[in-house]
Scaffold this active site. Structure first.
Site, PDB file in Angstrom:
ATOM      1  N   HIS A 113       0.864  -1.186   0.000  1.00 40.17           N
ATOM      2  CA  HIS A 113       0.000   0.000   0.000  1.00 40.17           C
ATOM      3  C   HIS A 113       0.894   1.227   0.000  1.00 40.17           C
ATOM      4  O   HIS A 113       1.817   1.335   0.807  1.00 40.17           O
ATOM      5  CB  HIS A 113      -0.878  -0.018   1.239  1.00 40.17           C
ATOM      6  N   HIS A 130       0.890   5.764  -1.058  1.00 38.96           N
ATOM      7  CA  HIS A 130       0.160   6.949  -1.524  1.00 38.96           C
ATOM      8  C   HIS A 130       0.900   7.502  -2.753  1.00 38.96           C
ATOM      9  O   HIS A 130       1.076   8.708  -2.882  1.00 38.96           O
ATOM     10  CB  HIS A 130       0.070   8.000  -0.425  1.00 38.96           C
ATOM     11  N   ASP A 174       0.545  -5.439 -19.912  1.00 38.58           N
ATOM     12  CA  ASP A 174       1.557  -6.399 -19.453  1.00 38.58           C
ATOM     13  C   ASP A 174       1.310  -6.837 -18.006  1.00 38.58           C
ATOM     14  O   ASP A 174       1.766  -7.899 -17.602  1.00 38.58           O
ATOM     15  CB  ASP A 174       2.963  -5.766 -19.532  1.00 38.58           C
ATOM     16  N   HIS A 216      -8.669   7.672  -1.286  1.00 39.93           N
ATOM     17  CA  HIS A 216      -7.546   7.299  -0.435  1.00 39.93           C
ATOM     18  C   HIS A 216      -6.301   7.049  -1.303  1.00 39.93           C
ATOM     19  O   HIS A 216      -5.586   8.006  -1.590  1.00 39.93           O
ATOM     20  CB  HIS A 216      -7.947   6.071   0.400  1.00 39.93           C
ATOM     21  N   TYR A 231       8.025 -14.167 -22.201  1.00 41.52           N
ATOM     22  CA  TYR A 231       8.850 -13.020 -21.808  1.00 41.52           C
ATOM     23  C   TYR A 231       9.788 -13.453 -20.682  1.00 41.52           C
ATOM     24  O   TYR A 231       9.398 -14.226 -19.810  1.00 41.52           O
ATOM     25  CB  TYR A 231       7.953 -11.875 -21.353  1.00 41.52           C
TER      26      TYR A 231
END
Lengths: 244, 244, 244, 244
Positions: free
Chosen positions: A106, A108, A131, A180, A238
């Protein structure tokens, strides 16, 4: 003796997880996704049902593996003297509901957060997005006043799960929590952090693209599938790891 | 003897404040908020009524604690051979009017300055803002020609105080001086600088958000309160310091 | 003997100027204004009528003072084995026409260049601009086809001078060459480079400001004058050097 | 013996090419054009018909010259144990169709990618663009579903060649693949990487310019020619190498 050996392996695995979780948290900082302490990453040991997460509000340059907090899936602290990240209940909701998730990150990060603040899903406008994310990156619904005043962080997790009722969290390993910021995940904590870094780049490029052409069309489905599937799944070609 | 001991403590406290003020000024540079010498931070020793501030126009890499200028609350220099920052009278106005303020930071950080130049308050569009500023970041009114030609820097302080007539400076520790740039503050000079850094990130994300959605709604009040109060006040549960 | 002494002083002054010109060129790189070799700065020794300028297209990390090229005001090379910057004739036009100019800096810094490409003067929207530029930063007219096919770089200088027919180059030490990029100047080459760095910051903030408020008003004249004059002229009170 | 000597020279040339290709790939990273492994650069030895390219998905800080993969113009691996970049067939199509190309660089650099995602050619709005690209940077057409499901990377190369049917790839050494990202090239791999870096700067400035003035006119043809030709061709007078 057998139990002791098992316990030793489990303890080594947990030590490794502590280091991986710390390293993923530092990767978020190195990549410029985290200002001060505005972020957290965690990893899970599915066999033990144990989650390792960054402590809350500790400066990154002081963090050591032993500062990581270990909890069970209900959030009870199993090891550690520090308070875990205040977003722990959101992480736990993801681990409980998305069985393929081994790590959560998480941040910001500024462009992904701007999309979250604007309440707009990030459309797939190019192959970089394709991708990594097999569809738009969705936005959660607003929490109700009751969800906010109640177990807020847990309810944030519930809102994320609601956003994925008809989506596959393994194919779209990111969400924007409305008003958020983003939460990302992956098969392990390193992948979760990696996806957070890519999400920010994708968010930035989508922002620039729409400024250049307000009605830029989404990537054609065939091309979106092509790119996602050349990196993921049994026919991926890939990189080196899946070389046949 | 008692007086001597008091004096010694006071002198040690002042030495500490000099170092903290220097460190806060350097933090503003490290975080990219200050170009050349376009910024200044100060701290106050409330017991002594002494303010410590950066000297005017001295390159940051030459600054040492002993270069900091010490003045009283009227701006009279108590210690120091250098001229204080030309914005000193603005800092003093904040110390005189906002009793909770222990430090002030002024920068021309680019996005906050753009909002100040546009004359627009920064609306609370997300939880990052809500974590730090309990409401929009306000803009001062234009100074009159008389206020400009008079004691300009002091009158800038007065304009800031006017903008807070109905606002709590401890809950919104920042302001945009119209056509100029932001001033931030906090319980001490480190917090003031920290708030300046966060304000810039918040200003940047608000800018991006409105570019994505011109009518992005402000964060719902319940969510705004939740985030501000989980970091501030007696029920805060973020970080380690307030752990119960 | 007197002539020899004079010559020695002059030669020391020129050596100093070489170092200053190199240092100003490097400052442009350090501040992120120059990609590869897209920029150049020069300084003049008015007593000798000699200009020192960066050579053309040499990588910055190989530049040494002895690589700087010395020319007279007509552009004839006096010292140096390398070809001077191709923009030399523009620099010379500024030295010949603006007697207060002691140094010139040219970059393709991205925001100032964007304003030049858009053909828009940079309006004074805030005090950062007013601290350095006493009015809008003007844009030159388009060159005619003849001026382009002729002595192009010299004619660019002529176009700059035309843009300042009614402006004071000492009070507005910068111009945007339409479709090209900025030229800045100052009393010496360090000031020219410093002004180029500030111009880019000002260009960036003006860009953000207009994106926030398309009709952001210019800074009121009284405030513009106040800021310019607190840093410039006989009543300046910013910094240490003019302390009374 | 003659054959042995020829073979030795060829082998030294290939060793040199490996180092140049690695260095060009690293330059893309240093300049901020490549996130993780999202990019690749290659070079060709025209005499041998051999192409040297980065391996797929290997972290840059582990790359050494011996990791570079050598293939022939049909893509058959001649030397190397690693899988080549998945975009190899696109590079090969460029080498086969553009005889002047000695190196190719592909990145997802953010502004050039945004133009590609918006499906807009980058117009020439200033002299920085004109110095490198003698016309707009074109966008490829959309691939058909069949081209995507077939030999996708090769068909991407074919689409690039289609975009240059009426353009000179030596005068415009870059293209935007619609919905994907840019490919750049040059006489050697260092030039290809250099052009990729400049393209990103040009893309960024064009973006800012159009935000300032939606109808900014393209650079007048005479000025465009002047700038391109002062750096390229027999009458070039920029830099030291072409000094007469």
């Amino acid at each position: 003796m057998k139990a002791a050996a098992t316990k030793k392996i489990s303890s080594m695995r947990l030590a490794r997880l502590r280091r991986d979780v710390l390293e993923a948290n530092l990767e978020l900082v190195r990549r410029g996704l985290v200002l001060y302490t505005f972020g957290n990453a965690s990893g899970i040991d599915r066999d033990e049902g144990l989650v390792v997460i960054k402590p809350s509000g500790v400066p990154y340059d002081e963090l050591k593996p032993e500062h990581m907090v270990v909890t069970d899936l209900s959030g009870a602290i199993v090891e550690g003297n520090l308070r875990p990240s205040s977003d722990l209940p959101t992480h736990l909701a993801l681990y409980r509901n998305f069985p393929g998730v081994g790590g959560v990150a998480h941040t910001h990060s500024e462009f992904a957060t701007a999309w979250a603040q604007a309440g707009r899903p990030i459309p797939c406008l190019g192959t970089t997005h394709a991708d990594y994310f097999h569809g738009s990156v969705p936005v959660t619904d607003e929490l109700t006043a009751q969800e906010i005043s109640g177990d807020y962080e847990k309810n944030t997790g519930t809102a994320i799960c609601r956003a994925f009722l008809k989506l596959d969290p393994d194919a779209i390993p990111a969400v924007l929590v409305r008003g958020h910021a983003p939460f990302c995940w992956g098969p392990d904590v390193a992948a979760a952090a990696h996806n957070a870094v890519v999400l920010e780049a994708v968010a930035r490029m989508a922002y620039y693209t729409l400024n250049l052409s307000q009605n830029a069309p989404p990537l054609p489905r065939a091309l979106h599938d092509k790119h996602f599937l050349r990196k993921h799944g049994k026919n991926a070609y890939y990189g080196q790891s899946s070389k046949k």
